[in-house]
Enzyme design. Structure first.
Site, PDB file in Angstrom:
ATOM      1  N   CYS A  10       0.825  -1.201   0.000  1.00 42.69           N
ATOM      2  CA  CYS A  10       0.000   0.000   0.000  1.00 42.69           C
ATOM      3  C   CYS A  10       0.869   1.265   0.000  1.00 42.69           C
ATOM      4  O   CYS A  10       1.487   1.586  -1.009  1.00 42.69           O
ATOM      5  CB  CYS A  10      -0.998  -0.028   1.152  1.00 42.69           C
ATOM      6  SG  CYS A  10      -2.322   1.200   0.950  1.00 42.69           S
ATOM      7  N   HIS A  65      -3.550  -5.035   0.252  1.00 40.63           N
ATOM      8  CA  HIS A  65      -3.091  -5.397   1.595  1.00 40.63           C
ATOM      9  C   HIS A  65      -3.157  -6.907   1.810  1.00 40.63           C
ATOM     10  O   HIS A  65      -4.084  -7.422   2.440  1.00 40.63           O
ATOM     11  CB  HIS A  65      -3.945  -4.695   2.661  1.00 40.63           C
ATOM     12  CG  HIS A  65      -3.572  -3.279   2.928  1.00 40.63           C
ATOM     13  ND1 HIS A  65      -2.713  -2.917   3.940  1.00 40.63           N
ATOM     14  CD2 HIS A  65      -3.957  -2.135   2.321  1.00 40.63           C
ATOM     15  CE1 HIS A  65      -2.577  -1.597   3.944  1.00 40.63           C
ATOM     16  NE2 HIS A  65      -3.316  -1.096   2.964  1.00 40.63           N
ATOM     17  N   GLU A  96      -1.528  -8.736   3.831  1.00 39.19           N
ATOM     18  CA  GLU A  96      -1.426  -9.128   5.249  1.00 39.19           C
ATOM     19  C   GLU A  96      -2.799  -9.309   5.874  1.00 39.19           C
ATOM     20  O   GLU A  96      -2.964 -10.068   6.832  1.00 39.19           O
ATOM     21  CB  GLU A  96      -0.589  -8.096   6.036  1.00 39.19           C
ATOM     22  CG  GLU A  96      -1.312  -6.844   6.473  1.00 39.19           C
ATOM     23  CD  GLU A  96      -1.547  -5.824   5.373  1.00 39.19           C
ATOM     24  OE1 GLU A  96      -2.122  -4.764   5.660  1.00 39.19           O
ATOM     25  OE2 GLU A  96      -1.135  -6.078   4.215  1.00 39.19           O
TER      26      GLU A  96
END
Length: 242
Positions: free
Chosen positions: A114, A220, A222
Site C-alpha cells: 500500500c 493489503h 497481510e
C-alpha cells in the site's frame, strides 16, 4: 537454518491529552511475517535520522517490509500539496525514503504494501496521485471501508503480467484483492516495472528485474493471508528470498 529477521516500518500518532506521540503498526503485518517463518522487528521513525541509524537498521535485518499508513508528503517528490491530501508524517518519510535507497544499494530484499509501493516509487524518483477520486476518477472505489467492506474482504480484481515475479508467486494472472487507499503511483520511477493493474488502470504492482527481490503491491495481503493462499504466498516468497 536460522530464522530471518524482517524490519517493518511503522506509523506515528500525534500526542494527545493522555499520551505522547506513539509508533503504531497493525498486528496483521507482524502476524503475516511470523507465520511465514520470519522474525519481525519494528523500525521506528526518527526526527533526526543519521547515516549511522540507517546503516544500523540495515545491519540488523535480512529484509525490509514497507507498510501502509499516512500519505507521503509531496515535497519529497517535488509537487505542491493537493487540497485533498490526507495526514502526512514527514518524520516517517525522512526516515523511510533514505532507508529504501540504502537498502537498494545493498540489494536487500524489499516487499512494499500500500503506502509501501508509494514509498518505493518516490524513493526511486517517481510521483503519486495525491487523491485518486479527484485526480483519477473511476467507478472503482479504492477505499473499500467507506462502502462498509471489512479490511479482509475482496472488493475488486487485478490483472497481473504473466511474465512477472508476482504472477509466478501467486500462480495466476488475475486475482481478487482488497483496496484501502486514496493515493496511488502516478509516474513510475526508473528501474521499476508495472506488473499489475486494477480494471480502471490504477497501478497495483511494481517490481524490479535488476535486483534480488523488490516487489510492491497496492493492496493489503497481510489482511487476507489468513484466508487466501495467494496472499500468504507473497510473504512466503519474500521470506524465501532472504
Amino acid at each position: 537454518m536460522s530464522r530471518k529477521v524482517v524490519g517493518i516500518t511503522c506509523g506515528i500518532t500525534e500526542a494527545t491529552g493522555t499520551s505522547g506521540p506513539r509508533h503504531v503498526l497493525n498486528d496483521a503485518y507482524v502476524r503475516a511475517i511470523e507465520e511465514a517463518g520470519g522474525i519481525p522487528i519494528v523500525l521506528p521513525s526518527l526526527s533526526l535520522p543519521s547515516p549511522e541509524t540507517w546503516m544500523g537498521y540495515l545491519d540488523a535485518i535480512d529484509g525490509l517490509l514497507l507498510t501502509g499508513g499516512a500519505d507521503i508528503d509531496p515535497t519529497f517528490y517535488g509537487q505542491p500539496r493537493h487540497e485533498k491530501l490526507g495526514e502526512v508524517q514527514p518524520v516517517r518519510d525522512a526516515t523511510e525514503i533514505p532507508l529504501v535507497q540504502k537498502a537498494i544499494e545493498r540489494d536487500l530484499p524489499i516487499f512494499g504494501i500500500c503506502r509501501g509501493i508509494q514509498t518505493l516509487n518516490v524513493a526511486l524518483g517517481g510521483t503519486l496521485y495525491q487523491d485518486l477520486p479527484s485526480e483519477f476518477p473511476s467507478e472503482i472505489h479504492h477505499r473499500q471501508t467507506d462502502l462498509g467492506y471489512r479490511r479482509s474482504d475482496f472488493s475488486h480484481s487485478i490483472t497481473i503480467e504473466p511474465d512477472s515475479r508476482l504472477a509466478a508467486i501467486v500462480g495466476c494472472t488475475e486475482m481478487p484483492v482488497n483496496s484501502l487507499h486514496h493515493q496511488a503511483v502516478r509516474d513510475v520511477a526508473p528501474g521499476l516495472r508495472v506488473v499489475a493493474r486494477a480494471p480502471d488502470g490504477v497501478i497495483e504492482g511494481l517490481e524490479s528485474d535488476r535486483h534480488h527481490f523488490i516487489l510492491a503491491v497496492q493492496f493489503h495481503p497481510e489482511e487476507t493471508a489468513v484466508h487466501d493462499p495467494r496472499s500468504k504466498r507473497l510473504f512466503e516468497a519474500f521470506l524465501a528470498a532472504l
